[in-house]
Scaffold this motif. Structure first.
Motif, PDB file in Angstrom:
ATOM      1  N   VAL A 101      65.123  -7.514 -18.743  1.00  0.00           N
ATOM      2  CA  VAL A 101      65.872  -7.855 -17.525  1.00  0.00           C
ATOM      3  C   VAL A 101      66.492  -6.592 -16.945  1.00  0.00           C
ATOM      4  CG1 VAL A 101      67.960  -9.016 -16.666  1.00  0.00           C
ATOM      5  CG2 VAL A 101      66.364 -10.265 -18.137  1.00  0.00           C
ATOM      6  N   ARG A 102      67.148  -5.851 -17.827  1.00  0.00           N
ATOM      7  CA  ARG A 102      67.875  -4.655 -17.375  1.00  0.00           C
ATOM      8  C   ARG A 102      66.956  -3.662 -16.687  1.00  0.00           C
ATOM      9  NH1 ARG A 102      71.198  -1.514 -21.773  1.00  0.00           N
ATOM     10  NH2 ARG A 102      72.453  -3.241 -22.455  1.00  0.00           N
ATOM     11  N   LYS A 103      65.750  -3.503 -17.251  1.00  0.00           N
ATOM     12  CA  LYS A 103      64.836  -2.478 -16.713  1.00  0.00           C
ATOM     13  C   LYS A 103      63.843  -3.051 -15.725  1.00  0.00           C
ATOM     14  CE  LYS A 103      65.698   0.689 -20.290  1.00  0.00           C
ATOM     15  NZ  LYS A 103      65.464   1.969 -20.845  1.00  0.00           N
ATOM     16  N   GLY A 104      64.042  -4.315 -15.321  1.00  0.00           N
ATOM     17  CA  GLY A 104      63.194  -4.907 -14.289  1.00  0.00           C
ATOM     18  C   GLY A 104      61.754  -5.118 -14.723  1.00  0.00           C
ATOM     19  N   LYS A 105      61.544  -5.360 -16.008  1.00  0.00           N
ATOM     20  CA  LYS A 105      60.199  -5.598 -16.528  1.00  0.00           C
ATOM     21  C   LYS A 105      59.898  -7.084 -16.351  1.00  0.00           C
ATOM     22  CE  LYS A 105      57.136  -3.219 -19.079  1.00  0.00           C
ATOM     23  NZ  LYS A 105      56.136  -2.589 -18.237  1.00  0.00           N
ATOM     24  N   HIS A 106      58.810  -7.418 -15.687  1.00  0.00           N
ATOM     25  CA  HIS A 106      58.512  -8.812 -15.373  1.00  0.00           C
ATOM     26  C   HIS A 106      58.172  -9.623 -16.616  1.00  0.00           C
ATOM     27  CE1 HIS A 106      56.433 -12.240 -13.379  1.00  0.00           C
ATOM     28  NE2 HIS A 106      57.345 -11.992 -12.460  1.00  0.00           N
ATOM     29  N   TYR A 107      58.393 -10.941 -16.560  1.00  0.00           N
ATOM     30  CA  TYR A 107      58.119 -11.808 -17.718  1.00  0.00           C
ATOM     31  C   TYR A 107      56.658 -11.739 -18.153  1.00  0.00           C
ATOM     32  CZ  TYR A 107      58.195 -15.840 -20.833  1.00  0.00           C
ATOM     33  OH  TYR A 107      58.103 -16.653 -21.936  1.00  0.00           O
ATOM     34  N   TRP A 114      61.299  -4.280 -26.532  1.00  0.00           N
ATOM     35  CA  TRP A 114      62.520  -4.695 -25.824  1.00  0.00           C
ATOM     36  C   TRP A 114      62.750  -6.195 -25.991  1.00  0.00           C
ATOM     37  CZ3 TRP A 114      61.418  -1.935 -20.445  1.00  0.00           C
ATOM     38  CH2 TRP A 114      61.433  -0.548 -20.671  1.00  0.00           C
ATOM     39  N   THR A 115      61.655  -6.960 -25.954  1.00  0.00           N
ATOM     40  CA  THR A 115      61.784  -8.417 -26.125  1.00  0.00           C
ATOM     41  C   THR A 115      62.434  -8.715 -27.476  1.00  0.00           C
ATOM     42  OG1 THR A 115      59.733  -8.645 -24.866  1.00  0.00           O
ATOM     43  CG2 THR A 115      60.512 -10.615 -26.023  1.00  0.00           C
ATOM     44  N   GLN A 116      61.927  -8.019 -28.500  1.00  0.00           N
ATOM     45  CA  GLN A 116      62.432  -8.248 -29.854  1.00  0.00           C
ATOM     46  C   GLN A 116      63.908  -7.860 -29.980  1.00  0.00           C
ATOM     47  OE1 GLN A 116      59.708  -6.398 -32.558  1.00  0.00           O
ATOM     48  NE2 GLN A 116      59.348  -8.367 -33.536  1.00  0.00           N
ATOM     49  N   LYS A 117      64.253  -6.761 -29.362  1.00  0.00           N
ATOM     50  CA  LYS A 117      65.654  -6.299 -29.402  1.00  0.00           C
ATOM     51  C   LYS A 117      66.551  -7.343 -28.718  1.00  0.00           C
ATOM     52  CE  LYS A 117      69.016  -3.307 -29.881  1.00  0.00           C
ATOM     53  NZ  LYS A 117      69.722  -3.365 -31.155  1.00  0.00           N
ATOM     54  N   GLY A 118      66.092  -7.841 -27.578  1.00  0.00           N
ATOM     55  CA  GLY A 118      66.861  -8.843 -26.830  1.00  0.00           C
ATOM     56  C   GLY A 118      67.034 -10.128 -27.621  1.00  0.00           C
ATOM     57  N   ASP A 159      63.426 -15.600 -12.696  1.00  0.00           N
ATOM     58  CA  ASP A 159      64.004 -14.265 -12.884  1.00  0.00           C
ATOM     59  C   ASP A 159      64.898 -14.161 -14.115  1.00  0.00           C
ATOM     60  OD1 ASP A 159      62.676 -13.126 -10.772  1.00  0.00           O
ATOM     61  OD2 ASP A 159      64.192 -13.775  -9.322  1.00  0.00           O
ATOM     62  N   TYR A 160      65.115 -15.268 -14.809  1.00  0.00           N
ATOM     63  CA  TYR A 160      65.916 -15.207 -16.039  1.00  0.00           C
ATOM     64  C   TYR A 160      65.111 -14.558 -17.170  1.00  0.00           C
ATOM     65  CZ  TYR A 160      70.057 -16.541 -18.708  1.00  0.00           C
ATOM     66  OH  TYR A 160      71.207 -16.534 -19.461  1.00  0.00           O
ATOM     67  N   ASN A 161      63.784 -14.490 -16.927  1.00  0.00           N
ATOM     68  CA  ASN A 161      62.929 -13.661 -17.780  1.00  0.00           C
ATOM     69  C   ASN A 161      62.992 -14.087 -19.251  1.00  0.00           C
ATOM     70  OD1 ASN A 161      61.445 -11.340 -18.698  1.00  0.00           O
ATOM     71  ND2 ASN A 161      62.200 -10.175 -16.974  1.00  0.00           N
ATOM     72  N   ASP A 162      62.950 -13.126 -20.179  1.00  0.00           N
ATOM     73  CA  ASP A 162      62.919 -13.485 -21.603  1.00  0.00           C
ATOM     74  C   ASP A 162      64.248 -14.040 -22.110  1.00  0.00           C
ATOM     75  OD1 ASP A 162      63.906 -10.854 -21.220  1.00  0.00           O
ATOM     76  OD2 ASP A 162      63.366 -10.245 -23.244  1.00  0.00           O
ATOM     77  N   MET A 163      65.308 -13.949 -21.303  1.00  0.00           N
ATOM     78  CA  MET A 163      66.579 -14.547 -21.726  1.00  0.00           C
ATOM     79  C   MET A 163      66.448 -16.068 -21.836  1.00  0.00           C
ATOM     80  SD  MET A 163      68.991 -12.622 -22.661  1.00  0.00           S
ATOM     81  CE  MET A 163      70.426 -13.684 -22.643  1.00  0.00           C
ATOM     82  N   VAL A 205      70.888 -10.128 -13.745  1.00  0.00           N
ATOM     83  CA  VAL A 205      69.688 -10.921 -13.465  1.00  0.00           C
ATOM     84  C   VAL A 205      69.288 -10.723 -12.005  1.00  0.00           C
ATOM     85  CG1 VAL A 205      68.767 -13.280 -13.389  1.00  0.00           C
ATOM     86  CG2 VAL A 205      70.355 -12.625 -15.211  1.00  0.00           C
ATOM     87  N   LYS A 206      67.983 -10.467 -11.802  1.00  0.00           N
ATOM     88  CA  LYS A 206      67.461 -10.210 -10.450  1.00  0.00           C
ATOM     89  C   LYS A 206      67.804 -11.376  -9.513  1.00  0.00           C
ATOM     90  CE  LYS A 206      62.961  -9.436  -8.397  1.00  0.00           C
ATOM     91  NZ  LYS A 206      61.707 -10.114  -8.679  1.00  0.00           N
ATOM     92  N   GLY A 207      68.248 -11.068  -8.317  1.00  0.00           N
ATOM     93  CA  GLY A 207      68.533 -12.113  -7.325  1.00  0.00           C
ATOM     94  C   GLY A 207      69.737 -12.970  -7.691  1.00  0.00           C
ATOM     95  N   PHE A 208      70.703 -12.367  -8.441  1.00  0.00           N
ATOM     96  CA  PHE A 208      71.827 -13.158  -8.960  1.00  0.00           C
ATOM     97  C   PHE A 208      72.643 -13.814  -7.853  1.00  0.00           C
ATOM     98  CE2 PHE A 208      76.139 -13.676 -10.682  1.00  0.00           C
ATOM     99  CZ  PHE A 208      75.838 -14.512 -11.752  1.00  0.00           C
ATOM    100  N   ASP A 209      72.806 -13.138  -6.713  1.00  0.00           N
ATOM    101  CA  ASP A 209      73.616 -13.706  -5.628  1.00  0.00           C
ATOM    102  C   ASP A 209      73.027 -15.017  -5.118  1.00  0.00           C
ATOM    103  OD1 ASP A 209      75.282 -11.625  -5.868  1.00  0.00           O
ATOM    104  OD2 ASP A 209      74.628 -10.551  -4.058  1.00  0.00           O
ATOM    105  N   GLY A 210      71.695 -15.025  -4.970  1.00  0.00           N
ATOM    106  CA  GLY A 210      71.013 -16.237  -4.523  1.00  0.00           C
ATOM    107  C   GLY A 210      71.125 -17.337  -5.566  1.00  0.00           C
ATOM    108  N   PHE A 211      70.944 -16.943  -6.776  1.00  0.00           N
ATOM    109  CA  PHE A 211      71.031 -17.804  -7.952  1.00  0.00           C
ATOM    110  C   PHE A 211      72.364 -18.560  -7.995  1.00  0.00           C
ATOM    111  CE2 PHE A 211      70.279 -17.238 -12.756  1.00  0.00           C
ATOM    112  CZ  PHE A 211      68.987 -17.703 -12.716  1.00  0.00           C
TER     113      PHE A 211
END
Ligand code: NAI
Length: 272
Positions: A101-107, A114-118, A159-163, A205-211
């Motif tokens: 999420v932080r680095k803007g890597k798409h799902y 990074w997925t494992q660390k998260g 956009d919540y991605n792997d979270m 999270v990308k697009g958080f304002d809209g979210f």
């Protein structure tokens, strides 16, 4: 307003980074309700954080611990019992982080390291916290453990991605460990599924304002704030919720049961 709901109770609060953090608000409310606690966060977060200010305000001590390190957690639990003078009544796990999420890597294009660390930080850490408490027999009977989740565990928010996957795992750990903690130690374990909230983790999270605006318009009571979440935590730490366990509890202004609201519909329907 204070009701003295947590008088005499002792706890550990993870995840207060700054005054926007849900854990920060929870620490303030728990203090107002008479609870005592140790504050903890990752050593790296403390260097940039303002946690000492919160500690001073609430008469608490701070113990750095990386929630992915069992060794750190063992020291934390041991030292907390020393500082607080006995076993623990409540624990808040308010920890989340995705490097994708932080680095803007798409799902669909994950960096799996990074997925494992998260996953380790956001979900497995909850298992590690509970296993450490369980093995040390550190919880008092009728104690309460809470972690914070989000509805993307059940429904798709692209956009919540792997979270999203981390939260599904977190909620499952609450049920699975909650069984053993309930059976063996009479301790309850729940997750609170909170509305989008403007914090450091949330705003990443990308697009958080809209979210956040969409969720607010969909919810009959509007988005639950960090303070609302803190208040809900207080009730779950109190003796008023003694047999609430293995639950994922929505604190979201009604969002999770909505199909569509008038406010959202009106943006799609033109004037007749
Ligand atoms: P925050 O950014 O203030 O808190 C996240 C905390 O996790 C920080 O204090 C950070 O230092 C800590 N953390 C990260 N890695 C760690 C590690 N290895 N060891 C120990 N601590 C570590 O943001 P917020 O929003 O207060 O997040 C708290 C919880 O609420 C998270 O689980 C988050 O996913 C959840 N949540 C947040 C929502 C939002 O929209 N802000 C909505 C629903 C749930």
């Amino acid at each position: 307003m204070s009701y003295n709901l947590l008088k005499g109770k002792k706890g550990i609060i993870f995840g207060a980074l700054d005054s926007n953090s849900i854990a920060w608000k929870t620490a303030e409310r728990v203090h107002e309700e008479g609870g005592e606690f140790v504050l903890t966060n990752a050593p790296v977060a403390m260097r940039m954080g303002q946690i000492n200010e919160l500690a001073e305000k609430t008469g608490s001590q701070v113990i750095p611990a990386d929630a992915t390190s069992v060794e750190d957690l063992q020291k934390l639990v041991e030292q907390s019992m020393e500082i607080l003078g006995g076993k623990i009544d409540f624990v808040l796990h308010s920890i989340g982080m995705s490097i994708n999420v932080r680095k803007g890597k798409h799902y669909t294009d994950q960096n799996y390291d990074w997925t494992q660390k998260g996953t380790d930080v956001s979900a497995m850490s909850f298992h590690k916290v509970m296993q450490t408490l369980y093995k040390a027999d550190a919880m008092n009977e009728w104690g309460s453990i809470v972690a914070l989740s989000y509805m993307a565990a059940q429904r798709v928010f692209p956009d919540y991605n792997d979270m999203a996957d981390n939260k599904a795992y977190l909620e499952s750990i609450a049920r699975s460990f909650g069984y053993f903690f309930g059976r063996d130690k009479k301790v309850r374990v729940n997750t609170i599924s909170q509305s989008p909230t403007p914090t450091t983790a949330g705003s990443g999270v990308k697009g958080f304002d809209g979210f956040i605006a969409y969720a607010d318009k969909m919810s009959p009571l509007g988005n639950a704030t960090a303070l609302d979440c803190a208040n809900y935590c207080v009730t779950l730490f109190s003796d008023l919720t003694k047999r609430v366990t293995l639950q994922n509890l929505y604190n979201d202004g009604g969002f999770s049961n909505m199909g569509v609201s008038d406010a959202v519909m009106s943006t799609f329907v033109g004037e007749e």
